[in-house]
Design an enzyme around this catalytic site. Structure first.
Site, PDB file in Angstrom:
ATOM      1  N   ALA A   1       1.427  -1.172  -0.058  1.00 66.82           N
ATOM      2  CA  ALA A   1      -0.157   0.285  -0.064  1.00 66.82           C
ATOM      3  C   ALA A   1       1.338   0.883   0.030  1.00 66.82           C
ATOM      4  CB  ALA A   1      -0.595   0.248   1.335  1.00 66.82           C
ATOM      5  N   LYS A   2       0.129   2.478  -0.243  1.00 68.64           N
ATOM      6  CA  LYS A   2       0.609   3.350  -0.080  1.00 68.64           C
ATOM      7  C   LYS A   2      -0.150   4.948   0.483  1.00 68.64           C
ATOM      8  CE  LYS A   2       5.758   4.978  -0.408  1.00 68.64           C
ATOM      9  NZ  LYS A   2       6.455   3.978   0.368  1.00 68.64           N
TER      10      LYS A   2
END
Ligand code: NAD
Length: 411
Positions: free
Chosen positions: A95-96
């Site tokens: 994720a980011k």
């Protein structure tokens, strides 16, 4: 990032349905939200959170504050995190997140209010079983403390495992701050041994002397390597007899850079210093500053036997081919700099067990995971007759494909 997944899928002869699934992110959230600024006005910010995948467990990745943050950038970085977790067998997806803002022009109060409101806006996605943010560019342990506090207040009880990279007092892990540099040092030693080279007296050049560069230089120096060249934004230090890294680290912390240290020849200006660093004859070169530092215009000048990527993406794809033709082996970023995400995983494990490990325990477990991952990548490279970068991507894609196949496509 998608190009590399496509290349790996082609080499693996991957089932096209699985390939299609792996090259796209699962969830992308765009939020716009108002924040009261110190001058009494309201500013509206845009933030993002992308969960690339979560086939194996919660998704995981940093949050960056920067004016250039876009959905495309966050998505590519989320994908990179997914590959990194897969290659080192950390049971997370990638994720980011990020907020488009200029943190240098904001006060602490403004940053805190923005962080808390952003946390509230992305609340449907985050949680210790769902998606676990961490620090990235311009965010730190204080930012993580605010996120943890906001999340906990909204839940009504303290939830330490919602973020990693927290201060140790709030459930952070011992050894987290130095983990990326330590991991790079472990992989460098593995690579030296695999290439039949001695760790002792190996010459090493390091680009960048921040969290990653300084720590890897310190650990390799402790292990007996001779660090002969170091650059940072202020210039470069060169000493064929070996730089006194611990003294340089103290100097750099005090003076905010390596300029002014007397233990070697100092070259002013990072452009000339980096040029000198790349052409210097050395056993190992560790680019640990920025992306795109070794390009098609300077790759043929590189005079190292091995390159270990400390930074994310320091070598362009064209430069990669040139280095390959020169016979220079490259340990790729998704393997080499994964120490940070590995110890983040340990932090999450300690939080959900409510049990703090000693620093020795953290480092020993980090070493085990990094050594295992290195052996897996090397075996994969030998088996498929590809270089280490191709092997790392193929291995990661293969692992993600395997778990996707096992789970099947819902419904
Ligand atoms: P940092 O900000 O602590 O340090 C960056 C260093 O690079 C500084 O010493 C700076 O002076 C130097 N630098 C900047 N521009 C330069 C240039 N043109 N030439 C030479 N030196 C230059 O950053 P960091 O945390 O050490 O991260 C470095 C790289 O590693 C980044 O690509 C980052 O994304 C990557 N990375 C960091 C971590 C981590 O845990 N910190 C984990 C994985 C990857």
């Amino acid at each position: 990032m998608v190009g590399r997944i496509d290349h790996a899928a082609e080499k693996l002869n991957l089932d096209p349905s699985i390939h299609k699934t792996l090259r796209t992110p699962r969830r992308s959230l765009i939020v716009t939200f108002p924040v009261k600024m110190d001058n009494g006005e309201v500013e509206v910010f845009t933030g993002y959170r992308v969960q690339y995948n979560y086939v194996k467990g919660p998704s995981k990745g940093g949050i960056r504050y920067h004016p250039d943050v876009t959905l495309e950038e966050v998505t590519a970085l989320a994908g990179l995190m997914a590959l990194k977790c897969a290659v080192v067998d950390v049971p997370f997806g990638g994720a980011k997140g990020g907020v488009a803002c200029d943190p240098r022009s904001m006060s602490m109060g403004e940053l805190e209010r923005m962080t808390r409101r952003y946390t509230y806006m992305i609340l449907p996605l985050v949680g210790p079983e769902q998606d676990i943010p961490a620090p990235d560019v311009n965010t730190d342990s204080q930012t993580m403390s605010w996120i943890m506090d906001t999340y906990s207040m909204l839940r009504g009880y303290t939830v330490q495992g919602v973020v990693t990279g927290k201060p140790v007092e709030l459930g952070g892990s011992k050894g987290r701050l130095t983990s990326t540099g330590r991991g790079i040092a472990y992989v460098t030693q593995d690579m030296l041994r695999a290439s039949g080279m001695e760790v002792n007296d190996t010459t090493v050049c390091v680009q960048g002397f921040g969290n990653v560069g300084m720590n890897v230089a310190k650990f390799l120096h402790e292990d007996g390597c001779k660090i002969v060249g170091i650059t940072d934004i202020t210039g470069g230090l060169f000493n064929p007899s070996g730089i006194d890294v611990p003294s340089l680290a103290l100097h750099a912390e005090k003076k905010r850079g390596i300029r002014g240290f007397s233990g070697g020849e100092f070259v002013s200006g990072h452009v000339e210093a980096n040029r000198r660093l790349l052409i210097m004859k050395t056993d190992v070169l560790i680019p640990a500053a920025l992306e795109n530092q070794i390009t098609e215009s300077n790759a043929s000048d590189v005079n190292a036997r091995l390159i270990v990527e400390g930074a994310n993406g320091p070598i362009t794809r064209r430069a990669d081919s040139i280095l390959g033709r020169k016979g220079i082996q490259v340990v790729p970023d998704i393997l080499a700099n994964s120490g940070g995400v590995i110890v983040s995983y340990f932090e999450w494990v300690q939080d959900i067990q409510a049990y703090l490990w000693s620093e020795q325990e953290v480092n020993a477990r980090l070493k085990n995971l990094m050594n295992d991952a290195f052996v897996q990548v090397q075996d994969f490279a030998n088996e498929h007759e590809v270089n280490l970068r191709e092997a790392a991507y193929m291995l990661a894609v293969n692992k993600m494909a395997e778990v996707t196949k096992l789970r099947g496509i819902f419904p």
